[in-house]
Design an enzyme around this catalytic site. Structure first.
Site, PDB file in Angstrom:
ATOM      1  N   CYS A   1      65.418  27.000  57.819  1.00 39.78           N
ATOM      2  CA  CYS A   1      64.461  26.391  58.762  1.00 39.78           C
ATOM      3  C   CYS A   1      64.949  26.440  60.205  1.00 39.78           C
ATOM      4  CB  CYS A   1      64.236  24.943  58.350  1.00 39.78           C
ATOM      5  SG  CYS A   1      63.437  24.833  56.747  1.00 39.78           S
TER       6      CYS A   1
ATOM      7  N   CYS B   1      59.386  26.381  58.558  1.00 38.79           N
ATOM      8  CA  CYS B   1      59.792  25.008  58.279  1.00 38.79           C
ATOM      9  C   CYS B   1      60.723  24.503  59.352  1.00 38.79           C
ATOM     10  CB  CYS B   1      60.462  24.939  56.903  1.00 38.79           C
ATOM     11  SG  CYS B   1      61.819  26.105  56.718  1.00 38.79           S
TER      12      CYS B   1
END
Ligand SMILES: *[C@@H]1O[C@H](CO)[C@@H](O)[C@H](O)[C@H]1NC(C)=O
Ligand SMILES: *[C@@H]1O[C@H](CO)[C@@H](O)[C@H](O)[C@H]1NC(C)=O
Ligand SMILES: *[C@@H]1O[C@H](CO)[C@@H](O)[C@H](O)[C@H]1NC(C)=O
Length: 309
Positions: free
Chosen positions: A117, A198
């Protein structure tokens, strides 16, 4: 037929050259016209080649795939030949305007990719700047850094109607069909990329144009839809204008306000920055004498004089 016609024309031109070269008065004009003709044909040839499938596409695609898994991202293992087979299957078995995102499902199945992420970078109409930004901050990850993005970047491709391989002479314009093979591939790649995003994500938008956030762009139509508020912590928007302006849109003016409203209504946290300093410096590196860059240069100068005393 156009190929035949142009071949015939170039034969005529060569004959014209041979016959008229013996006549003194008219020859110069004829040769000029002939040369002009040949130049014109070369230009047309290039134009046609640009519109058709990129020559040597198989070597390029398979080569880029091996480069990626060998040098760029050696921890990954993919079957490059199988990816090519699935790609070819998707493109050449449909008519050139009828390749849907579903046709690429098999290909995407053989090239799954995940990523940590906080490094996803999205952009719209800021391609050049995005490249320098991603080059400086190596942790950023754009669609072009994924295997599929790396393999198909800048390539043109389409099939022929009679299921006989790629069409190297001409491909339809993107706007000419609903299911353009190039568009469908990027659409699915963009969707996968956004679904994967993300943590904190960054969006670079161009404040020097009207509709910096364009609902018809890949970001506005595909990526935004596919972002998941459960996976994404913050959408950090950066609006950047050209050093010369114009300053048309910003975090509080124009279409970016709509983007922020959309994000908010879907439950995203967001930030928005106008003229981020790092992005300014990157632009100034390409144009240090620009008046907008003088304060930066002066303060550096100042700092230098302080340290050398
Ligand atoms: C487009 O493809 C679909 C299936 O993929 C097929 O049913 C349809 O007839 C095709 N249309 C044209 C115009 O080729
Ligand atoms: C903004 O878009 C214009 C027009 O497409 C382009 O020339 C310019 O380089 C872009 N600016 C930035 C900062 O990317
Ligand atoms: C994510 O973005 C928010 C808002 O800009 C910031 O406060 C936070 O530190 C960022 N987190 C990471 C891990 O970068």
């Amino acid at each position: 037929m156009s190929k035949h016609a142009s071949l015939q024309r170039s034969n005529e031109a060569v004959q014209g050259l041979a016959i008229t070269s013996s006549k003194t008065s008219a020859s110069f004009v004829t040769i000029s016209v002939t040369i002009w003709f040949i130049v014109l044909q070369i230009c047309q040839g290039q134009l046609r080649a640009q519109l058709g499938t990129t020559p040597n596409i198989k070597h390029i695609v398979v080569g880029r795939c091996y480069t990626y898994i060998t040098l760029v991202n050696p921890s990954l293992s993919y079957d490059c030949e199988e990816i090519w087979r699935q790609f070819e299957e998707a493109v050449v078995h449909q008519s050139s305007c009828n390749v849907t995102v579903e046709d690429y499902y098999q290909m995407f199945n053989v090239m799954p990719q995940i990523r940590p992420c906080n490094m996803f970078l999205f952009w719209s109409k800021t391609r050049t700047l995005m490249h320098s930004y991603a080059a400086v901050f190596r942790h950023f990850w754009t669609l072009e850094d994924t295997l599929v993005g790396y393999m198909f970047n800048d390539l043109i491709f389409c099939g022929q109607d009679e299921d006989s391989g790629f069409d190297f002479n001409s491909c339809p314009e993107w706007s000419a069909c609903r299911n353009h093979p190039v568009y469908s591939l990027w659409r699915q790649a963009s969707q996968n990329f956004a679904e994967m995003a993300c943590g904190n994500i960054t969006v670079l938008l161009n404040g020097s144009i009207v509709n910096a956030f364009n609902r018809k762009s890949m970001f506005g139509s595909v990526e935004l839809e596919s972002l998941n508020p459960q996976r994404v912590d913050y959408v950090n928007i950066k609006v950047v204008t050209n050093l010369d302006g114009p300053h048309i849109e910003s975090c509080s003016h124009g279409s970016i306000v709509d983007l922020i409203q959309t994000l908010q209504s879907r439950g995203f946290h967001w930030t928005c920055t106008d003229n981020d300093q790092t992005l300014m410096i990157l632009q100034c590196m390409q144009d240090p004498k620009h008046s907008s860059c003088q304060t930066c240069a002066n303060s550096l100068l100042h700092r230098k004089s302080l340290t050398s005393n």
